[in-house]
Write an enzyme that holds these catalytic residues in place. Structure first.
Site, short mmCIF file in Angstrom:
data_model
loop_
_atom_site.label_atom_id
_atom_site.label_comp_id
_atom_site.label_asym_id
_atom_site.label_seq_id
_atom_site.Cartn_x
_atom_site.Cartn_y
_atom_site.Cartn_z
CB THR A 129 -3.83 0.72 -7.38
OG1 THR A 129 -3.08 1.92 -7.47
CG2 THR A 129 -3.08 -0.38 -8.08
CD GLU A 174 0.58 -1.22 -7.01
OE1 GLU A 174 0.52 -0.37 -6.09
OE2 GLU A 174 0.39 -0.97 -8.20
CE LYS A 189 -1.59 8.87 -4.30
NZ LYS A 189 -0.82 8.01 -3.46
CD1 TRP A 218 -3.56 6.23 -7.68
CD2 TRP A 218 -2.11 7.77 -8.35
NE1 TRP A 218 -2.36 5.97 -7.07
CE2 TRP A 218 -1.44 6.90 -7.46
CE3 TRP A 218 -1.38 8.83 -8.91
CZ2 TRP A 218 -0.11 7.04 -7.12
CZ3 TRP A 218 -0.04 8.97 -8.56
CH2 TRP A 218 0.58 8.08 -7.68
P1 AMP Z 1 -1.19 4.38 -3.92
O1 AMP Z 1 -1.00 3.03 -4.46
O2 AMP Z 1 -2.42 5.06 -4.41
O3 AMP Z 1 -1.08 4.39 -2.43
O4 AMP Z 1 -0.01 5.30 -4.45
C1 AMP Z 1 1.34 4.96 -4.28
C2 AMP Z 1 2.20 6.08 -4.83
O5 AMP Z 1 1.97 7.28 -4.09
C3 AMP Z 1 3.68 5.85 -4.76
O6 AMP Z 1 4.14 5.03 -5.81
C4 AMP Z 1 4.21 7.27 -4.83
O7 AMP Z 1 4.23 7.75 -6.18
C5 AMP Z 1 3.16 8.06 -4.06
N1 AMP Z 1 3.58 8.19 -2.66
C6 AMP Z 1 3.22 7.42 -1.60
N2 AMP Z 1 3.79 7.85 -0.47
C7 AMP Z 1 4.55 8.93 -0.80
C8 AMP Z 1 5.40 9.84 -0.08
N3 AMP Z 1 5.58 9.74 1.23
N4 AMP Z 1 6.03 10.80 -0.78
C9 AMP Z 1 5.85 10.95 -2.12
N5 AMP Z 1 5.04 10.15 -2.84
C10 AMP Z 1 4.41 9.15 -2.20
#
Ligand code: AMP
Length: 542
Positions: A185, A329, A440, A445
């Site tokens: 990630t 994570e 995002k 990312w």
């Molecule tokens: P990832 O590890 O790439 O899945 O990203 C995780 C991150 O995505 C989280 O720490 C949040 O910052 C963002 N994220 C995931 N789900 C949501 C959601 N439902 N609403 C807003 N941000 C989210």
């Protein structure tokens, strides 16, 4: 006093063995890269996974070795999940959208022994052959008829590998804390960090997902993961679906609104999971065609905040929207917004408002919010704090990265998510900001710090900041704010040219704006919040 129950290790392969025995005829439908539809079932996948494990062992793969995939969502990728982890090796799912530098880093850091790749990704691998370990072997995920000419040395055909092995193979026993899969990630800066799941964490997550989202998983139902198998295990679907005998529909490489619509419609898929960007595309397509895909009853949306308008549009079509929050994570489910009584009795407008929140915690995940000194803040829906979580399905650190591991776990053993949130008395989580300096875009990312470091290396730039601008299709896109050096004004084209080669095309800022100075916070840091507020309505060039 100890309990007197048997202590059997939780293992991922037991999920597939169960599906093979109990739900052998439930289908797995995939759109292939040749745009045809391929249909198989759990019975056949079980046999093929056994043969693939045997083939991997004959190629020298042992317990703990990393075997990578660079592939879309399809049945071969799905069976690799089980064939690799089943023998005790680690399935490293590579995100093909990483920049060249990140891709080189992850393959070398993981020390991948084999990379399984879809035909689409041949050019990527060809361009990195010199940069990847010289001992890495490559398998093309196709059959003999579709094997193309390519410059990958000694490349192996996937179906040949399966054909050469028989299914006389018993998956070995090993402890349940054995590593099973690896997913990198993006960090705020620097290299991606590897989340190393275990058999135990994965089986527990599969169970908790079925319990929490009980409507999504059932024999006779079809589920479509638009979320890629290279993103946090496609949110756990590849494990929860076989556990419950739910049929899977895999979209392959075509994720545009029209293709997703057709696949949902033709297969009468009940539940589909993805980031808001894909739902926006599907919504446009539904408007074009005048009706929702037949059978669509539920969508799970996460990865970025789902807009109320998006939720309302699908709810108006009798599609239940469940907004979920999680991270690579966190395996990834942390919270879900599935409404249960008494909330389902509320007036519709209030239900939609609740669905806009990130939901309530799932079983086995504890949440806390703290101030910057680590003091726990009340769950009153008003106190805004740093969000931490803890549980059996939460990462306790990063693969071979002590520094990042230390930085992310607090003194009491909680994982710092980097999200900023409120939690109300009833446990509803609302994300209000992101402490990590990342953008995002379409579920992927972009590091603002990496972009800023590169822009600062331009001789005509005195200072700069990259901020996230809300974007209807991609959720967020990067805007570059530049303070030019005295007497200079580097053009947008010049700056983009300066960045190219270091970042993937989609990671490039969409626009450049100029300022005389950057606003600062009380502690002297650039106040991105002020910039974000100023440019909130900025119309991006793309
Ligand atoms: P990832 O590890 O790439 O899945 O990203 C995780 C991150 O995505 C989280 O720490 C949040 O910052 C963002 N994220 C995931 N789900 C949501 C959601 N439902 N609403 C807003 N941000 C989210």
């Amino acid at each position: 006093m100890h309990g007197m129950m048997m202590d059997r290790p939780l293992k991922i392969i037991d999920i597939l063995k169960f599906a093979e025995e109990v739900h052998p005829t439930q289908e797995i439908i995939s759109r292939t890269l040749q745009n045809s539809i391929h249909t198989t079932n759990y019975g056949e996948i079980g046999q093929r996974a056994r043969r693939m494990s045997k083939a991997l062992v004959s190629m020298g793969i042992k317990l703990g070795d990393r075997v990578a995939t660079l592939a879309w969502n399809g049945y071969r990728h799905f069976e690799l999940y089980f064939a690799i982890s089943g023998l005790g090796a680690v399935c490293h799912t590579i995100n093909p959208r990483l920049s060249s530098e990140q891709l080189t880093y992850v393959v070398n850091h993981a020390e991948d022994k084999i990379i399984f790749l879809d035909l689409t990704f041949i050019p990527i691998v060809e361009a990195h052959l010199e940069k990847f370990p010289s001992t890495t072997k490559y398998v093309l995920m196709t059959d003999k008829e579709n094997m193309p000419e390519c410059n990958i040395p000694n490349v192996i055909c996937y179906e040949d590998l399966i054909d050469r092995a028989d299914s006389d193979y018993d998956w070995p026993e090993f402890p349940e804390d054995t590593a099973s899969s690896l997913c990198y990630t993006s960090g705020t800066t620097g290299n991606p960090k590897g989340v190393l799941y275990s058999h135990r964490s994965t089986v527990l997550h599969a169970l908790l997902a079925c319990v929490t989202l009980s409507g999504s998983f059932a024999v006779g139902r079809k589920i479509l993961p638009i979320v890629p198998l290279f993103h946090a295990n496609a949110w756990g679907i590849p494990y929860s679906a076989p556990l419950t005998g739910t049929s899977l529909v895999f979209p392959g490489a075509n994720l545009d609104g029209a293709s997703v619509y057709d696949l949902l419609n033709q297969n009468k898929v009940f539940s589909a999971w993805g980031v808001p960007t894909v739902w926006m595309g599907l919504l446009d397509e539904i408007k074009n065609r005048g009706a929702k895909p037949e059978g669509l009853g539920e969508m799970i949306v996460g990865g970025s905040a789902a807009a109320k308008s998006l939720i309302e549009a699908f709810e108006n079509m009798d599609v239940t929207v469940i907004h979920a929050w999680g991270m690579t994570e966190t395996s990834p489910l942390g919270t879900t917004g599935k409404l249960t009584p008494p909330y389902t009795e509320l007036p519709r407008e209030q239900q939609i408002n609740l669905k806009g929140k990130q939901g309530r915690k799932v079983f086995m995940v504890d949440l806390k919010i703290t101030d910057d000194e680590g003091k726990i803040l009340p769950h009153d829906g008003k106190s805004v704090g740093n969000l931490f979580c803890r549980g059996n399905t939460i990462a306790g650190g990063y693969f071979n990265n002590e520094e990042a591991s230390k930085a992310v776990i607090d003194k009491d053993g909680w994982f710092g998510t980097g999200d900023v949130a409120t939690i109300d008395e009833e446990g509803f989580l609302v994300l209000t900001d992101r402490a990590k300096d990342l953008i995002k875009s379409g579920g992927e990312w972009i590091s603002s710090i990496d972009l800023e470091n590169m822009v600062m290396a331009h001789p005509d730039v005195e200072n700069c900041a990259v901020i996230a601008i809300p974007h209807e299709k991609w959720d967020e896109r990067p805007l570059l704010v530049v303070v030019p050096a005295e007497g200079k004004k580097p053009s947008k084209e010049e700056l983009i040219e300066h960045l190219s080669g270091h970042f993937a095309k989609w990671q490039m800022p969409d626009d450049v704006v100029y300022e005389d100075t950057l606003p600062l916070t009380a502690t002297g840091k650039v106040s991105k919040l002020t910039l974000r507020q100023k440019y909130e309505k900025h119309i991006l060039a793309s």
